[in-house]
Design an enzyme around this catalytic site. Sequence first.
Site, short mmCIF file in Angstrom:
data_model
loop_
_atom_site.label_atom_id
_atom_site.label_comp_id
_atom_site.label_asym_id
_atom_site.label_seq_id
_atom_site.Cartn_x
_atom_site.Cartn_y
_atom_site.Cartn_z
N GLU A 32 1.16 -1.47 0.16
CA GLU A 32 -0.01 -0.17 0.07
C GLU A 32 0.96 1.07 0.07
O GLU A 32 1.82 1.36 0.95
CB GLU A 32 -1.22 -0.40 1.54
CG GLU A 32 -1.97 1.15 0.65
CD GLU A 32 -3.14 1.28 2.59
OE1 GLU A 32 -3.18 1.22 2.08
OE2 GLU A 32 -2.80 1.54 3.22
N ALA A 143 -20.36 4.30 1.59
CA ALA A 143 -19.79 3.84 0.92
C ALA A 143 -20.73 3.15 0.20
O ALA A 143 -20.26 2.50 -1.65
CB ALA A 143 -18.46 3.02 1.54
#
Length: 167
Positions: A32, A143
């Site tokens: 990441e 979301a």
Amino acid sequence: FADLGHSSRPMQLIRDIYAAKRAAGRPVISLEFFPPKTDEGDRTLLEKNIPALMQTKPDFCSVTYGAGGSTREKTLMIVDRIQREHQLTALAHLTCVNHTREQVGELLQKIKATGCKNILALRGDPPKGETAFKPVEGGLRYASELVELIRREFPSFGIAVAGYPET
């Protein structure tokens, strides 16, 4: 982002990477990356850190999206460069913060133009200095609404979700 080209190798859906690794009894390795705050940080990430980390043979990487969408252009640039220069599948983070539905659609078009096939859908944290999330007029609140929009308008994307449970 009009000059974004597709990488020389088609990018994969992350769910397919997991399925193949599971079938082979092998772990999935992912990285990441957080977009740097400076041009020098960009150069270090793209020219030194990522090439060095490619030695670990990661299966994919994700690139975060700053609070309030503060790094959205850098996120897209890093996703594009990782895929083009390293042929590494990327997962682009995308939040609802400070974006109308139309702007989210435009961002999804840009992400698609990079050849990226994977989105991490997030509501996102409030912009710096604010304590509570407030959707912009014409924006998304959750979301789950972002996922619905992606599924409806960009059904070819693989979608991962990180969310807050609501009671």
